[in-house]
Design an enzyme around this catalytic site. Structure first.
Site, PDB file in Angstrom:
ATOM      1  N   HIS A 262     -21.071   5.774 -10.177  1.00  0.00           N
ATOM      2  CA  HIS A 262     -19.817   5.238 -10.163  1.00  0.00           C
ATOM      3  C   HIS A 262     -19.160   5.924 -11.483  1.00  0.00           C
ATOM      4  CE1 HIS A 262     -16.368   2.343 -10.348  1.00  0.00           C
ATOM      5  NE2 HIS A 262     -16.611   2.305 -11.498  1.00  0.00           N
ATOM      6  N   ASP A 374     -15.328  -1.224  -7.623  1.00  0.00           N
ATOM      7  CA  ASP A 374     -15.024  -2.057  -8.900  1.00  0.00           C
ATOM      8  C   ASP A 374     -13.700  -2.469  -9.216  1.00  0.00           C
ATOM      9  OD1 ASP A 374     -16.019  -2.522 -11.530  1.00  0.00           O
ATOM     10  OD2 ASP A 374     -15.258  -0.525 -12.265  1.00  0.00           O
ATOM     11  N   HIS A 579      -8.408   2.417 -11.452  1.00  0.00           N
ATOM     12  CA  HIS A 579      -8.598   0.903 -11.768  1.00  0.00           C
ATOM     13  C   HIS A 579      -8.983   0.634 -13.191  1.00  0.00           C
ATOM     14  CE1 HIS A 579     -12.829   1.723 -10.256  1.00  0.00           C
ATOM     15  NE2 HIS A 579     -12.986   1.159 -11.429  1.00  0.00           N
TER      16      HIS A 579
END
Length: 1013
Positions: A262, A374, A579
């Site tokens: 990630h 996430d 995000h």
């Protein structure tokens, strides 16, 4: 048998930590190291290779914040190491316990070929296996001295979040750079002991398997020669084989592991650093794929692939090869892992369009699932948008962070506002950075809520955010846990395979209807208001540019539709919807650059629109309406004079003097246009708003009440607003001036000025215009508060059982009561352009042009009536990770719309966000498209992306009911097809009387491809 667990467990831990782990590298020789500090921003390899290097000693401080230091490392493998597995091992001076968000480096050969990254938990680079002895090693290492922004457990206010304030003192101390022998027997023993010990500690006190493992480890440690760990390691491993080879129970839970890294596209580092993080991690991943044939890596975010393609072509070639071998799995199908609440509907569609097309074009792969582990909650339009983009499954993990309520499912069908369902999974391991520890495996089984119905879950494994991704140690853990008694079973596989098996096993999985609301990170609807405003305005400017460029392409000879420029601008906006950018949770550097990018985007889009309108020919001043609704309203000419005009949807009209229904009168602080009468109190609040059409007072108390709250959440400053913020506040009632600033038959306006706090000021202009019941409140804030949130309240005299808030392609209803803990947890919620409250026969909407967060509450008055209060969250002042977040000027408008239906709210939401544009143009052609029929709303008008010249129109049902209508075109229509989001035809559309017949279910999205005659 005596209970000796404590002795055994302590013995095993000490021997593992102090003797086995320290013996993994059998011998080392140091590199000869030189260094060169790159000036300013990172430089290309060629420039670094040509630089002059100075001798550099281990133990020397290096690396100013956000700096780049290049190290030249030279050495030779000793001749006596022939036949050994030899590696370079580099410790840059790693800090803390977080493998991302700190120093990291990319190791190159002297010809510029990237080999592999060096990260805190991945410090080796393979040299030879086996070595012949005498090999010369010559590396150039690009090391990034990225500061640890969130040190001290997210509690420290730091200037390190921007290179402009971070200083220039070194922040790391280089520990070691060696050529070393990897003792494979000891390395494997280390992993054997880790896996068994962690499993043992997770098993129950009375579980025989726990005791079996303990005594096996105890006996094995007896075989460990403390003076010759390497020589005794094979015997110790052999002694452990019986307990390592015991198969798992037939009913054991299955964990499908998929490699993952990630990497936030920006967060505690700027975008420029993400470009390097991806190259480092992807170098690691492709190297690991060469070592482990059973390794599979899932990677989303087409933007990151594009960065690597453009900046690291050799790494890109390795990725392409790994994809061909089936070891690299493009997933997600979005341009970036965007925020799940704030992007507009068309923007979410474009995330999928651009992302999926990238993977199809470059890999020949159409991704099947949405990969958003996430993001901070997920809007209820996602299932339909995802399915229209060709997706079959949805994955996230973040809902496990809920502050109050535990989400009841891990595998389920998620149903959106239109009824579309998508198969969805939340990994019960509760992390997207798994390493297959005993605790993680136990947690996955313990958490899993589908027991009895299903038996498998997914676990993304690998270190994220610059930690380097999956490691060989994690792969070795997975192999040991493939079939081990007492543990869940691990199989490394493609996420598509997991979802296919999970759906086959659990076809009647439960259904969750509506939004996936995260009971945490609620302040991300408000933090960094200028970033959010930049996104909102960019979305609407893109819509405007596409509509008028399409109009010009259809009707202006010689005009060329700007495909490439619009594509580039869309991708810029989509990137900034990541995000941690759009939610306002990044460092100052990220948001400073975002503001500059939004300004550049706005400038280009305004120029594109002006060019398109100019291409229609010279003429007199006209008003151009980008909204999908007809409008009759006041617009200002070039010299600022108000004019009342009537303009069709997606069309234009000359600035002729149309007559409004009734002029505006101003008497003292009372504004009246025959539709509404607004009384402004001496303190600047709205003392009365009377809907003259309904003969009804709208307000139950002071309207536009500005309230300043203390706002210090328990943990994540930029992310969270905790409920206790409601307990301490100051109402801003001391107006320094309340002045009538415009008295015209078409416009009446009163300006209210306030000062408060630490030198902050607010100037609000309350405006009523002829022909409209909308009361605009144009707001200019100079904000200098800290750890505060400012809200604007509208207590209305309506008993509303629920509120309706606009989301992507529709709206969502939320109860206004707090009967359950689920409802109470929604004390701060998100919405787009409007919020609506209604009771049978009457409603009120609050419209905005750039805010998202709000709260709604209700009380019962002594007279028995109900006051329902909408409060907009205007601006915050968190200090971590950006100590200057939101400081300075903010300009935006919100409005009260009395007597509003849902359809009124939709129309006025578009109107406020798409103001009429005045330009000099000849008599404009008919609108590209127009709609006959209620509830059918046009969201986008553009030319097809394949440059065929076809017109693409996206519509949706906006009221929440069924809709029928006819789409008319302003050009000869030769045919029409229904398409998916990627503009691929799925069926022929029904033609009717020269137009396209449209029938929509509630909130249905429909994309039409129109062929020109």
């Amino acid at each position: 048998m005596h209970d000796e667990r404590s002795r055994i467990e302590e013995r095993v831990q000490r021997l593992h930590d102090q003797r086995i782990k320290t013996a993994i590298y059998a011998a080392t020789v140091p590199f000869e190291v030189e260094a060169w500090q790159a000036p300013g921003e990172p430089v290309p390899f060629e420039e670094a290779a040509a630089a002059s290097y100075e001798p550099f000693a281990m133990g020397t401080p290096w690396g100013p914040p956000w700096g780049t230091t290049w190290f030249r490392m030279r050495g030779e493998v000793p001749a006596e190491w022939a036949g050994k597995r030899v590696e370079a091992v580099i410790d840059l001076g790693f800090v803390g316990d977080w493998p991302g968000n700190q120093a990291e480096a990319l190791v190159h050969l002297t010809d510029g070929t990237p080999l592999k990254a060096v990260n805190p938990l991945n410090q080796y680079v393979a040299i030879a296996n086996p070595a012949t002895g005498g090999e010369t090693v010559d590396y150039l290492v690009e090391a990034a001295s990225n500061p640890d922004i969130l040190a001290d457990n997210f509690s420290k206010i730091t200037p390190l979040g921007d290179k402009l304030t971070a200083g220039d003192q070194p922040i790391y101390t280089f520990r070691s750079a060696d050529i070393a022998i990897l003792d494979e027997d000891v390395w494997h023993l280390d992993l054997d002991v880790q896996v068994l010990r962690e499993l043992m500690l997770e098993l129950g006190e009375h579980d025989p398997r726990r005791h079996e493992i303990a005594h096996a480890l105890d006996r094995a440690m007896d075989l460990l020669d403390l003076d010759d760990v390497s020589g005794s390691a094979p015997a110790v491993r052999e002694a452990l084989q019986p307990v390592l080879s015991r198969p798992a129970h037939a009913s054991a839970h299955t964990v499908s592991g998929v490699g993952h890294a990630h990497i936030d596209s920006a967060w505690l580092w700027p975008i420029r650093e993400t470009k390097r993080k991806t190259s480092r991690t992807f170098s690691n991943v492709t190297s690991l794929a060469e070592e482990y044939d059973d390794f599979i890596f899932a990677c989303s975010q087409a933007q990151q692939y594009e960065w690597v393609r453009d900046n690291y072509p050799k790494v890109w070639a390795r990725i392409q090869e790994s994809v061909k071998k089936g070891q690299w799995a493009p997933v997600g199908g979005m341009w970036v892992e965007s925020d799940g609440n704030l992007p507009g509907g068309e923007a979410v569609a474009r995330q999928f369009i651009h992302g999926k097309r990238f993977f199809i074009e470059h890999f020949g792969i159409e991704t099947k699932g949405v990969w958003l582990p996430d993001s901070f909650g997920y809007n209820a339009a996602y299932p339909q948008i995802a399915k229209l983009a060709g997706n079959e499954w949805f994955l996230t993990q973040k809902i496990s962070w809920n502050q109050t309520n535990r989400f009841p499912h891990h595998t389920f069908w998620w149903e959106g506002i239109d009824g579309t369902r998508i198969f969805t999974h939340f990994p019960p391991v509760d992390t997207y950075n798994a390493r297959f520890s005993g605790e993680e495996m136990s947690r996955a089984v313990r958490n899993y809520q589908e027991k009895g119905g299903a038996s498998r879950s997914l676990a993304p494994f690998g270190w994220g955010d610059g930690g380097g991704g999956p490691t060989r140690e994690i792969m070795e853990r997975a192999r040991r846990l493939a079939d081990l008694e007492g543990s869940a079973k691990v199989v490394v596989e493609h996420p598509d395979e997991f979802f296919a098996k999970a759906r086959e096993e659990y076809p009647d999985a439960p259904v969750w209807v509506g939004e996936l609301y995260l009971e945490l990170h609620r302040a991300t609807y408000t933090s960094q208001a200028r970033t959010k405003q930049g996104n909102r305005r960019s979305e609407h400017l893109l819509r405007e540019a596409e509509l008028w460029a399409t109009t010009a392409a259809l009707h202006a000879p010689g005009y060329t539709y700007p495909h490439e420029q619009l594509d580039r601008l869309w991708k810029t906006v989509l990137l900034h919807q990541f995000h941690d950018i759009l939610p306002g949770s990044s460092i100052a550097w990220v948001h400073r650059e975002a503001e500059a990018e939004y300004a550049r985007v706005a400038g280009e889009l305004k120029e594109l629109t002006a060019e398109a309108l100019a291409a229609l020919g010279a003429g007199g001043p006209r008003a151009f309406n980008t909204s999908p609704y007809d409008r009759a309203e006041v617009v200002r000419t070039a010299d600022g004079a108000p004019v009342y005009v009537e303009v069709p949807a997606s069309g234009s009209a000359p600035l002729a003097d149309a007559q409004p229904p009734q002029p505006v009168t101003v008497s003292g602080r009372v504004l009246d246009n025959g539709l509404v009468r607004v009384e402004i109190a001496a303190d600047g609040t709205l003392s009365s708003v009377r809907d003259l059409r309904a003969n009804r007072e709208v307000l139950a108390d002071q309207g536009n009440l500005l309230r300043l709250h203390t706002d210090l959440p328990n943990y994540w400053d930029a992310w969270d607003i905790d409920k206790h913020y409601q307990n301490r506040y100051t109402d801003l009632l001391d107006a320094t001036s309340v002045t009538v600033v415009e008295q015209d038959p078409l416009v009446g306006a009163v300006r209210v000025e306030r000062s408060f706090g630490k030198g902050s000021t607010i100037t609000q202009t309350i405006t009523v215009r002829a022909g409209s019941p909308r009361i605009d409140i144009e707001t200019d804030i100079d904000w200098h508060e800290t750890e505060k949130i400012l809200k604007a309240a509208f207590p209305v005299d309506i008993r509303a059982p629920h509120s309706s808030a606009e989301i992507q392609f529709g709206h969502i209803q939320r109860p206004t009561h707090t009967n359950t803990s689920w409802e109470a947890a929604r004390f701060e919620v998100s919405g787009h352009r409007w919020v609506h409250l209604g009771e049978p026969g009457y409603g009120v909407a609050v419209i905005n042009d750039s805010t998202y967060g709000h709260d709604i509450s209700r009380t019962v008055r002594e007279d028995g009536g109900t006051t329902t209060t909408v409060r907009l969250s205007l601006v915050r002042a968190p200090r971590i990770p950006d100590p200057e977040a939101d400081q300075g000027r903010h300009r935006f408008t919100y409005a009260l719309l009395p007597g509003a239906t849902i359809e009124d709210a939709v129309a006025e939401g578009y109107a406020l966000n798409l103001p009429l544009r005045v330009a000099e143009a000849a008599g404009a052609p008919a609108p590209v498209v127009s709609v006959e029929g209620e509830g059918v709303t046009v969201e986008a008008v553009k030319l097809a992306d394949d440059a065929s010249g076809d017109v693409v129109v996206r519509l949706y049902e906006s009221r929440g009911g069924r809709a029928q209508g006819v789409l008319r075109t302003g050009f000869p229509l030769a045919g029409a097809q229904i398409t998916d989001l990627l503009e691929r035809p799925t069926e022929d559309a029904d033609l009717a009387d020269g137009g396209v017949s449209v029938t929509l279910r509630p909130f249905q999205i429909l994309t039409l491809r129109l062929r020109r005659g």
